[in-house]
Design a protein around this motif. Structure first.
Motif, PDB file in Angstrom:
ATOM      1  N   VAL A 319      -4.023 -11.719  14.609  1.00 19.19           N
ATOM      2  CA  VAL A 319      -5.169 -10.956  14.112  1.00 19.19           C
ATOM      3  C   VAL A 319      -4.744  -9.809  13.213  1.00 19.19           C
ATOM      4  N   PHE A 320      -3.763  -9.004  13.642  1.00 20.82           N
ATOM      5  CA  PHE A 320      -3.480  -7.741  12.979  1.00 20.82           C
ATOM      6  C   PHE A 320      -2.321  -7.800  11.989  1.00 20.82           C
ATOM      7  N   LEU A 321      -1.719  -8.956  11.774  1.00 23.75           N
ATOM      8  CA  LEU A 321      -0.599  -9.034  10.841  1.00 23.75           C
ATOM      9  C   LEU A 321      -1.046  -8.688   9.429  1.00 23.75           C
ATOM     10  N   GLY A 322      -2.126  -9.296   8.966  1.00 17.64           N
ATOM     11  CA  GLY A 322      -2.597  -9.029   7.610  1.00 17.64           C
ATOM     12  C   GLY A 322      -3.002  -7.583   7.408  1.00 17.64           C
ATOM     13  N   PHE A 323      -3.683  -7.005   8.399  1.00 20.27           N
ATOM     14  CA  PHE A 323      -4.099  -5.612   8.275  1.00 20.27           C
ATOM     15  C   PHE A 323      -2.892  -4.684   8.178  1.00 20.27           C
ATOM     16  N   LEU A 324      -1.892  -4.900   9.029  1.00 12.72           N
ATOM     17  CA  LEU A 324      -0.705  -4.052   9.012  1.00 12.72           C
ATOM     18  C   LEU A 324       0.032  -4.164   7.685  1.00 12.72           C
ATOM     19  N   VAL A 325       0.180  -5.375   7.172  1.00 17.08           N
ATOM     20  CA  VAL A 325       0.889  -5.584   5.911  1.00 17.08           C
ATOM     21  C   VAL A 325       0.129  -4.947   4.753  1.00 17.08           C
ATOM     22  N   ALA A 326      -1.179  -5.150   4.678  1.00 20.70           N
ATOM     23  CA  ALA A 326      -1.964  -4.585   3.573  1.00 20.70           C
ATOM     24  C   ALA A 326      -1.969  -3.059   3.616  1.00 20.70           C
ATOM     25  N   MET A 327      -2.086  -2.474   4.807  1.00 23.69           N
ATOM     26  CA  MET A 327      -2.101  -1.018   4.922  1.00 23.69           C
ATOM     27  C   MET A 327      -0.780  -0.425   4.429  1.00 23.69           C
ATOM     28  N   LEU A 328       0.338  -1.015   4.820  1.00 22.05           N
ATOM     29  CA  LEU A 328       1.632  -0.511   4.361  1.00 22.05           C
ATOM     30  C   LEU A 328       1.824  -0.735   2.864  1.00 22.05           C
ATOM     31  N   ALA A 329       1.300  -1.841   2.339  1.00 16.39           N
ATOM     32  CA  ALA A 329       1.424  -2.100   0.903  1.00 16.39           C
ATOM     33  C   ALA A 329       0.675  -1.065   0.088  1.00 16.39           C
ATOM     34  N   TYR A 330      -0.527  -0.690   0.512  1.00 18.01           N
ATOM     35  CA  TYR A 330      -1.273   0.345  -0.197  1.00 18.01           C
ATOM     36  C   TYR A 330      -0.527   1.678  -0.185  1.00 18.01           C
ATOM     37  N   GLN A 331       0.116   2.002   0.941  1.00 20.76           N
ATOM     38  CA  GLN A 331       0.824   3.269   1.044  1.00 20.76           C
ATOM     39  C   GLN A 331       2.095   3.273   0.197  1.00 20.76           C
ATOM     40  N   PHE A 332       2.849   2.194   0.223  1.00 25.61           N
ATOM     41  CA  PHE A 332       4.128   2.167  -0.481  1.00 25.61           C
ATOM     42  C   PHE A 332       3.959   1.961  -1.981  1.00 25.61           C
ATOM     43  N   ALA A 333       3.036   1.085  -2.380  1.00 23.92           N
ATOM     44  CA  ALA A 333       2.858   0.812  -3.804  1.00 23.92           C
ATOM     45  C   ALA A 333       2.126   1.949  -4.510  1.00 23.92           C
ATOM     46  N   ASP A 334       1.087   2.511  -3.878  1.00 25.55           N
ATOM     47  CA  ASP A 334       0.326   3.635  -4.419  1.00 25.55           C
ATOM     48  C   ASP A 334      -0.195   3.320  -5.825  1.00 25.55           C
ATOM     49  N   THR A 335      -0.830   2.162  -5.965  1.00 29.53           N
ATOM     50  CA  THR A 335      -1.393   1.754  -7.242  1.00 29.53           C
ATOM     51  C   THR A 335      -2.568   0.830  -6.983  1.00 29.53           C
ATOM     52  N   TYR A 336      -3.407   0.698  -7.999  1.00 29.50           N
ATOM     53  CA  TYR A 336      -4.557  -0.198  -7.914  1.00 29.50           C
ATOM     54  C   TYR A 336      -4.251  -1.585  -8.460  1.00 29.50           C
ATOM     55  N   ASP A 337      -3.132  -1.753  -9.154  1.00 23.24           N
ATOM     56  CA  ASP A 337      -2.829  -2.997  -9.857  1.00 23.24           C
ATOM     57  C   ASP A 337      -2.353  -4.051  -8.867  1.00 23.24           C
ATOM     58  N   HIS A 338      -3.059  -5.179  -8.820  1.00 22.92           N
ATOM     59  CA  HIS A 338      -2.710  -6.235  -7.869  1.00 22.92           C
ATOM     60  C   HIS A 338      -1.431  -6.964  -8.264  1.00 22.92           C
ATOM     61  N   LYS A 339      -1.018  -6.894  -9.513  1.00 19.82           N
ATOM     62  CA  LYS A 339       0.249  -7.491  -9.885  1.00 19.82           C
ATOM     63  C   LYS A 339       1.422  -6.783  -9.232  1.00 19.82           C
ATOM     64  N   ARG A 340       1.226  -5.561  -8.856  1.00 16.95           N
ATOM     65  CA  ARG A 340       2.251  -4.809  -8.146  1.00 16.95           C
ATOM     66  C   ARG A 340       1.987  -4.772  -6.646  1.00 16.95           C
TER      67      ARG A 340
END
Length: 392
Positions: A319-340
């Motif tokens: 259940v929570f794998l996708g949520f955890l991965v997406a939350m960390l990606a938003y924090q580390f990437a710090d961008t709106y661009d989906h290519k990144r």
């Protein structure tokens, strides 16, 4: 000498006049310059000049997805760190506790046996990361995830129904390639029928689609729970092993079908990155910019349904794998661009899932039951985000 200079001035009056004019012009220019300097000194400095004077080391900014040089360095540093961590985890899975030396051919035979699990981990990480980031973009909500649409409840209902109606032998027979393809087709077909029905009406909305998905998922879960209570203890134990998110649930015979589907859906979402950037602005802004919001939404949800069906069918609910991965990606990437965002999320997904598998297999000897760590860490992160935001 004075007499000779006077003589020259009387003989060349034009020269004398020219020198006098030059002296007057220089004096006027210096006076005007000093007056202009006085006027500039009296005027207050402009806002931009004052800001730049107070912050002389201000970095230059741009309107791109990574606006400053610091953000560019931060992004690529995180990518390199995650890539190195992924390589280390992959090497640990292949080489840890391998009784043969690396120069022996037997080492590579054992590594090849472990390679299937490594490929499954990479594929599930891609499916969960791409699907969750894209789903949160089109729903304009960074908390909900694709399992809210009932994919995992449908998987549980299919497995429980097979055990309830056909017995233990059905669980064994469901591990073949044909039942796997049928299960994939059933999941994708039902999800597309749900999307097409809910998004084709006059009053179609994403909120209504999510609400119906929650109701359907809850209903399927209740039916599965009822059937599980009627099973014998031995049948329930066998079924519970299948309903845990586990790498050991995967089968190498599934890979010829699941790998092309995973790559196809991930490539489709990556090519839609620029359109996803627009979809993140909302329905009205997307329509004003000339995109067909409903068509783009259905296309993205089609790819998401394929990825989630492949992931759940390969290793079971998580259940929570996708949520955890997406939350960390938003924090580390710090961008709106989906290519990144997509590459960052994929690397984080492999590090999280591969690290959990390595810990459970080599420290706790639980042979790939990674859902325990994922659910604890992901559930804690979910509660933390909810409590910090104060709303869903």
């Amino acid at each position: 000498m004075i007499r000779m200079r006077a003589k020259d001035e009387t003989e060349n009056p034009a020269h004398t006049v020219t020198e006098a004019a030059d002296r007057n012009a220089d004096a006027g220019a210096s006076g005007a310059g000093s007056e202009a300097a006085d006027v500039r000194d009296c005027q207050p400095p402009r806002r931009g000049a004052e800001r730049s004077r107070h912050r002389p080391g201000r970095p230059s900014r741009s309107s791109g997805p990574l606006p400053t040089a610091k953000s560019v360095r931060r992004y690529w540093t995180m990518i390199i760190v995650l890539a190195v961590a992924s390589a280390g985890i992959a090497l640990g899975i292949l080489a840890w506790d391998n009784p043969m030396p690396i120069t022996d051919p037997g080492f590579w035979l054992i590594a090849q046996l472990r390679l299937t699990n490594l490929v499954v981990i990479a594929m599930v990480a891609l499916c969960q990361s791409f699907a969750t980031v894209a789903f949160q973009t089109v729903t304009n909500n960074r908390i909900i995830t694709p399992p809210i649409m009932g994919f995992e409840s449908l998987y549980v209902a299919i497995q429980t129904s097979a055990m309830y109606f056909f017995g233990v032998t059905a669980i064994v027979e469901l591990k073949g390639l044909v039942p796997f393809v049928v299960q994939l087709g059933l999941m994708v077909g039902l999800s597309l029928a749900l999307y097409g029905w809910l998004l084709s009406g006059r009053h179609s909305s994403v909120a209504l689609m999510l609400l119906i998905g929650v109701v359907i998922g809850g209903g399927l879960g209740s039916v599965a729970t009822f059937m599980q209570r009627t099973l014998t203890p031995s049948e329930f134990d066998i079924l519970s092993a299948r309903l845990f998110g586990s790498i050991s649930n995967s089968d190498s015979s599934y890979l010829p079908v699941s790998i092309p589907l995973c790559l196809f859906a991930c490539l489709g979402l990556y090519l839609c990155s620029s359109r996803l950037n627009v979809l993140a602005l909302g329905r009205d802004m997307t329509s004003n910019l000339g995109l067909n919001f409903k068509g783009e939404l259905l296309k993205v949800l089609f790819f998401v349904s394929i990825l989630m069906a492949v992931s759940v069918s390969m290793i079971g609910p998580m259940v929570f794998l996708g949520f955890l991965v997406a939350m960390l990606a938003y924090q580390f990437a710090d961008t709106y661009d989906h290519k990144r965002l997509f590459p960052m999320a994929a690397l984080i997904g492999f590090v999280v899932l591969g690290g959990a598998y390595f810990v459970m297999k080599n420290i706790f000897y639980a042979e790939g039951v990674v859902s325990i760590i994922i659910e604890i860490v992901g559930g804690g992160a979910f509660l933390l985000v909810i409590l910090r935001k104060g709303r869903v």
